[in-house]
Design a protein around this motif. Sequence first.
Motif: not given
Length: 254
Positions: A197-211
């Motif tokens: 059973v497969l399900e769509e991936a959750p919304d990753p949301g906005p990216p966090g702070p980068s390096r």
Amino acid sequence: DRQAAGTVFSNGLAIVALKRLSDAVAHGDHVYAVIKGTALNNDGSNKVSFLAPSVDGHAEAVTTAQAYAQIDPKTVGFIEAHGTGTELGDTIEVAALTQAFRERTPDTGFCALGSVKTNIGHLDAAAGVAGLIKAALAVHHGVIPPTLHFRDPNPKLELDRSPFYVNTSVVKWPEAQAPRRAGVSSLGTGGTNAHVVLEEAPDPGPPGPSRDFQVLPISARTPEALERATVNLRQYIEEQPEAALADVAWTLQT
């Protein structure tokens, strides 16, 4: 199809990358689908033949996978079937799927049924994972791909009384409150039944702070062109302060 008379064998290799969802999200990976539940069994002496499963055995695999996934079968919009195009095998498989779904819902005609074998043939040991990839992409893009060469349903499948229909054109995934979900069945010689059973991936949301520092590769054919590209990039960054430097770096790197 009513005229289906057997499968077409082919050869293939398929590879999938599996990772715990929490780790994939933490690492910023692109997640195509989430495996919610799996089940595997063997029909033993109950199988119809060495190459054909039993209805009860396959139905048990489907219901067990759905139980592990903790989902209502009514929320499954697509089943990627084993679907070999054999009169006996297809009849058993659809009967088993119908029996499994009927434990929770009496509804008909809400779940599309397909098989990637209509596109690439039977890939032998890679057949199941090819179906998994197809279903994952369908869930990811929200599009149910068509089943090829289908005209008239095999009356023995009794599709009109089942939860399933065979789509012959590209179908946009119906809007629903639940996430997009699909099931994948694969049947092996010797009575093996597998269902995922497969399900769509959750919304990753906005990216966090980068390096703090980013690598900005610049490529050009000549030193003069490289100088122009460098000036253009510097000018863009100065004029577009809202542009995330990490996004600029990613674009240049890929």
